[in-house]
Motif scaffolding. Structure first.
Motif, PDB file in Angstrom:
ATOM      1  N   HIS A 199       0.823  -1.202   0.000  1.00  0.00           N
ATOM      2  CA  HIS A 199       0.000   0.000   0.000  1.00  0.00           C
ATOM      3  C   HIS A 199       0.853   1.247   0.000  1.00  0.00           C
ATOM      4  CE1 HIS A 199      -2.838  -2.959   1.839  1.00  0.00           C
ATOM      5  NE2 HIS A 199      -3.555  -2.431   0.870  1.00  0.00           N
ATOM      6  N   ILE A 200       0.280   2.291  -0.540  1.00  0.00           N
ATOM      7  CA  ILE A 200       0.968   3.569  -0.380  1.00  0.00           C
ATOM      8  C   ILE A 200       0.685   3.995   1.049  1.00  0.00           C
ATOM      9  CG2 ILE A 200       1.086   5.958  -1.101  1.00  0.00           C
ATOM     10  CD1 ILE A 200      -0.008   5.052  -3.797  1.00  0.00           C
ATOM     11  N   PRO A 201       1.691   4.012   1.854  1.00  0.00           N
ATOM     12  CA  PRO A 201       1.393   4.203   3.274  1.00  0.00           C
ATOM     13  C   PRO A 201       1.460   5.653   3.728  1.00  0.00           C
ATOM     14  CG  PRO A 201       3.625   3.436   2.969  1.00  0.00           C
ATOM     15  CD  PRO A 201       3.096   3.765   1.624  1.00  0.00           C
ATOM     16  N   THR A 202       0.872   6.545   2.994  1.00  0.00           N
ATOM     17  CA  THR A 202       0.906   7.911   3.513  1.00  0.00           C
ATOM     18  C   THR A 202      -0.017   7.989   4.732  1.00  0.00           C
ATOM     19  OG1 THR A 202      -0.977   8.946   2.434  1.00  0.00           O
ATOM     20  CG2 THR A 202       1.014   8.678   1.106  1.00  0.00           C
ATOM     21  N   GLY A 203       0.197   9.014   5.498  1.00  0.00           N
ATOM     22  CA  GLY A 203      -0.621   9.187   6.701  1.00  0.00           C
ATOM     23  C   GLY A 203      -1.962   9.827   6.408  1.00  0.00           C
ATOM     24  N   THR A 204      -2.379   9.795   5.166  1.00  0.00           N
ATOM     25  CA  THR A 204      -3.679  10.373   4.808  1.00  0.00           C
ATOM     26  C   THR A 204      -4.793   9.415   5.216  1.00  0.00           C
ATOM     27  OG1 THR A 204      -2.541  11.168   2.834  1.00  0.00           O
ATOM     28  CG2 THR A 204      -4.929  11.465   2.902  1.00  0.00           C
ATOM     29  N   CYS A 205      -5.766   9.914   5.954  1.00  0.00           N
ATOM     30  CA  CYS A 205      -6.842   9.024   6.428  1.00  0.00           C
ATOM     31  C   CYS A 205      -7.743   8.605   5.272  1.00  0.00           C
ATOM     32  CB  CYS A 205      -7.706   9.739   7.461  1.00  0.00           C
ATOM     33  SG  CYS A 205      -6.789  10.285   8.882  1.00  0.00           S
ATOM     34  N   ILE A 206      -8.205   7.377   5.332  1.00  0.00           N
ATOM     35  CA  ILE A 206      -9.203   6.919   4.369  1.00  0.00           C
ATOM     36  C   ILE A 206     -10.491   7.700   4.671  1.00  0.00           C
ATOM     37  CG2 ILE A 206     -10.579   4.905   3.630  1.00  0.00           C
ATOM     38  CD1 ILE A 206      -7.608   4.539   3.046  1.00  0.00           C
ATOM     39  N   PRO A 207     -11.119   8.286   3.645  1.00  0.00           N
ATOM     40  CA  PRO A 207     -12.307   9.095   3.937  1.00  0.00           C
ATOM     41  C   PRO A 207     -13.391   8.314   4.675  1.00  0.00           C
ATOM     42  CG  PRO A 207     -11.975   8.827   1.552  1.00  0.00           C
ATOM     43  CD  PRO A 207     -10.785   8.244   2.225  1.00  0.00           C
ATOM     44  N   PHE A 208     -13.984   8.954   5.654  1.00  0.00           N
ATOM     45  CA  PHE A 208     -15.075   8.418   6.494  1.00  0.00           C
ATOM     46  C   PHE A 208     -14.603   7.345   7.480  1.00  0.00           C
ATOM     47  CE2 PHE A 208     -16.879   9.229   2.191  1.00  0.00           C
ATOM     48  CZ  PHE A 208     -17.483  10.440   2.493  1.00  0.00           C
ATOM     49  N   SER A 209     -13.287   7.055   7.508  1.00  0.00           N
ATOM     50  CA  SER A 209     -12.830   5.988   8.404  1.00  0.00           C
ATOM     51  C   SER A 209     -12.722   6.463   9.843  1.00  0.00           C
ATOM     52  CB  SER A 209     -11.481   5.436   7.946  1.00  0.00           C
ATOM     53  OG  SER A 209     -10.496   6.448   8.038  1.00  0.00           O
ATOM     54  N   LYS A 210     -12.527   7.768  10.030  1.00  0.00           N
ATOM     55  CA  LYS A 210     -12.354   8.257  11.400  1.00  0.00           C
ATOM     56  C   LYS A 210     -13.424   9.256  11.804  1.00  0.00           C
ATOM     57  CE  LYS A 210      -7.445   7.560  12.013  1.00  0.00           C
ATOM     58  NZ  LYS A 210      -6.138   8.209  12.031  1.00  0.00           N
ATOM     59  N   LYS A 211     -13.604  10.257  10.982  1.00  0.00           N
ATOM     60  CA  LYS A 211     -14.571  11.300  11.333  1.00  0.00           C
ATOM     61  C   LYS A 211     -14.985  12.087  10.107  1.00  0.00           C
ATOM     62  CE  LYS A 211     -10.641  14.067  12.734  1.00  0.00           C
ATOM     63  NZ  LYS A 211      -9.973  14.836  13.749  1.00  0.00           N
ATOM     64  N   ILE A 212     -15.971  12.921  10.306  1.00  0.00           N
ATOM     65  CA  ILE A 212     -16.420  13.824   9.246  1.00  0.00           C
ATOM     66  C   ILE A 212     -16.499  15.207   9.873  1.00  0.00           C
ATOM     67  CG2 ILE A 212     -18.465  14.546   7.943  1.00  0.00           C
ATOM     68  CD1 ILE A 212     -17.282  12.372   6.547  1.00  0.00           C
ATOM     69  N   PHE A 213     -16.022  16.181   9.156  1.00  0.00           N
ATOM     70  CA  PHE A 213     -16.077  17.545   9.653  1.00  0.00           C
ATOM     71  C   PHE A 213     -17.024  18.336   8.752  1.00  0.00           C
ATOM     72  CE2 PHE A 213     -14.337  21.917   9.678  1.00  0.00           C
ATOM     73  CZ  PHE A 213     -14.470  22.187  11.031  1.00  0.00           C
ATOM     74  N   VAL A 214     -17.979  19.032   9.355  1.00  0.00           N
ATOM     75  CA  VAL A 214     -18.939  19.822   8.574  1.00  0.00           C
ATOM     76  C   VAL A 214     -18.662  21.299   8.819  1.00  0.00           C
ATOM     77  CG1 VAL A 214     -21.382  20.241   8.079  1.00  0.00           C
ATOM     78  CG2 VAL A 214     -20.655  18.014   8.975  1.00  0.00           C
ATOM     79  N   THR A 215     -18.432  22.051   7.741  1.00  0.00           N
ATOM     80  CA  THR A 215     -18.163  23.487   7.905  1.00  0.00           C
ATOM     81  C   THR A 215     -19.490  24.233   8.083  1.00  0.00           C
ATOM     82  OG1 THR A 215     -18.361  24.121   5.580  1.00  0.00           O
ATOM     83  CG2 THR A 215     -16.225  23.240   6.286  1.00  0.00           C
ATOM     84  N   VAL A 216     -19.396  25.499   8.451  1.00  0.00           N
ATOM     85  CA  VAL A 216     -20.625  26.291   8.620  1.00  0.00           C
ATOM     86  C   VAL A 216     -21.359  26.454   7.288  1.00  0.00           C
ATOM     87  CG1 VAL A 216     -19.986  27.605  10.670  1.00  0.00           C
ATOM     88  CG2 VAL A 216     -19.247  28.402   8.439  1.00  0.00           C
ATOM     89  N   ASN A 217     -20.630  26.280   6.194  1.00  0.00           N
ATOM     90  CA  ASN A 217     -21.270  26.385   4.872  1.00  0.00           C
ATOM     91  C   ASN A 217     -21.761  25.045   4.355  1.00  0.00           C
ATOM     92  OD1 ASN A 217     -20.681  29.127   4.769  1.00  0.00           O
ATOM     93  ND2 ASN A 217     -18.604  28.699   4.051  1.00  0.00           N
ATOM     94  N   GLY A 218     -21.678  24.019   5.191  1.00  0.00           N
ATOM     95  CA  GLY A 218     -22.209  22.711   4.806  1.00  0.00           C
ATOM     96  C   GLY A 218     -21.238  21.825   4.043  1.00  0.00           C
ATOM     97  N   LYS A 219     -19.983  22.244   3.947  1.00  0.00           N
ATOM     98  CA  LYS A 219     -19.027  21.391   3.245  1.00  0.00           C
ATOM     99  C   LYS A 219     -18.614  20.232   4.139  1.00  0.00           C
ATOM    100  CE  LYS A 219     -16.973  24.467  -0.068  1.00  0.00           C
ATOM    101  NZ  LYS A 219     -15.813  25.155  -0.550  1.00  0.00           N
ATOM    102  N   LEU A 220     -18.421  19.072   3.525  1.00  0.00           N
ATOM    103  CA  LEU A 220     -18.012  17.884   4.282  1.00  0.00           C
ATOM    104  C   LEU A 220     -16.532  17.620   4.029  1.00  0.00           C
ATOM    105  CD1 LEU A 220     -21.044  15.630   3.335  1.00  0.00           C
ATOM    106  CD2 LEU A 220     -20.588  16.637   5.572  1.00  0.00           C
ATOM    107  N   LEU A 221     -15.792  17.582   5.126  1.00  0.00           N
ATOM    108  CA  LEU A 221     -14.340  17.365   5.022  1.00  0.00           C
ATOM    109  C   LEU A 221     -13.948  16.147   5.849  1.00  0.00           C
ATOM    110  CD1 LEU A 221     -13.380  21.081   5.584  1.00  0.00           C
ATOM    111  CD2 LEU A 221     -12.771  19.796   3.553  1.00  0.00           C
TER     112      LEU A 221
END
Ligand code: SF4
Length: 174
Positions: A49-71
């Protein structure tokens, strides 16, 4: 007087040398387990695997901005949003998310494959500056750089044996 001693101890704990040693133990000490699965079933690191420290999306958490963006987390730029919440729906295009991650991973693939610190990589590619333009990870380590890094961490523990216990018992337990 007591206060002064505590301040200097806190400063020591925050020093880059100490932080680096703690990180080294966290990443490379065989007696550190990130979860019960690792403890019970062993560490499952795979070099394929490419072992970068980038999290797999949705594996840990979801962040919602005040404008409704999902990060995927609060520490990355809004341009990397995974989707959006509108008044009527949640917009998520899983195919395009997968393609976007693959696109960025591919950019770093060659560097990561040759990186001697990949086993313990904590570098999120979204936190690298200017990833659309450049594909340079400054955390990359050649064999020689990794050997020097390892040597300096081990030297630190040889000189400060009490730090090993302290890091294992007080910091990594948290
Ligand atoms: S090159 Fe950077 S992102 Fe890739 S494994 Fe090494 S430290 Fe991680």
């Amino acid at each position: 007087m007591v206060r002064k001693r505590r301040d200097s101890a806190d400063g020591y704990l925050r020093s880059s040398t100490y932080q680096s040693a703690a990180m080294y133990l966290l990443q490379y000490n065989e007696f550190v387990y990130k979860d019960y699965n690792e403890l019970l079933y062993g560490k499952t690191y795979s070099t394929s695997h490419i072992p970068t420290g980038t999290c797999i999306p949705f594996s840990k958490k979801i962040f919602v901005t005040v404008n409704g963006k999902l990060l995927p987390c609060e520490r990355i730029g809004h341009q990397f949003a995974l989707g959006e919440i509108t008044d009527s729906e949640i917009q998520l295009d899983l195919q395009s998310i997968a393609e976007k991650y693959n696109y960025y991973y591919t950019k770093f693939e060659q560097q990561c494959k040759a990186c001697y610190n990949r086993k313990a990589c904590i570098q999120c590619i979204y936190n690298l500056p200017n990833i659309e333009e450049k594909t340079i990870c400054h955390g990359y380590m050649s064999k020689k750089q990794f050997e020097m890094y390892e040597k300096s961490q081990l030297k630190f523990f040889a000189r400060n044996p009490e730090s090993y216990v302290r890091i294992m018992e007080e910091i990594l337990k948290q």
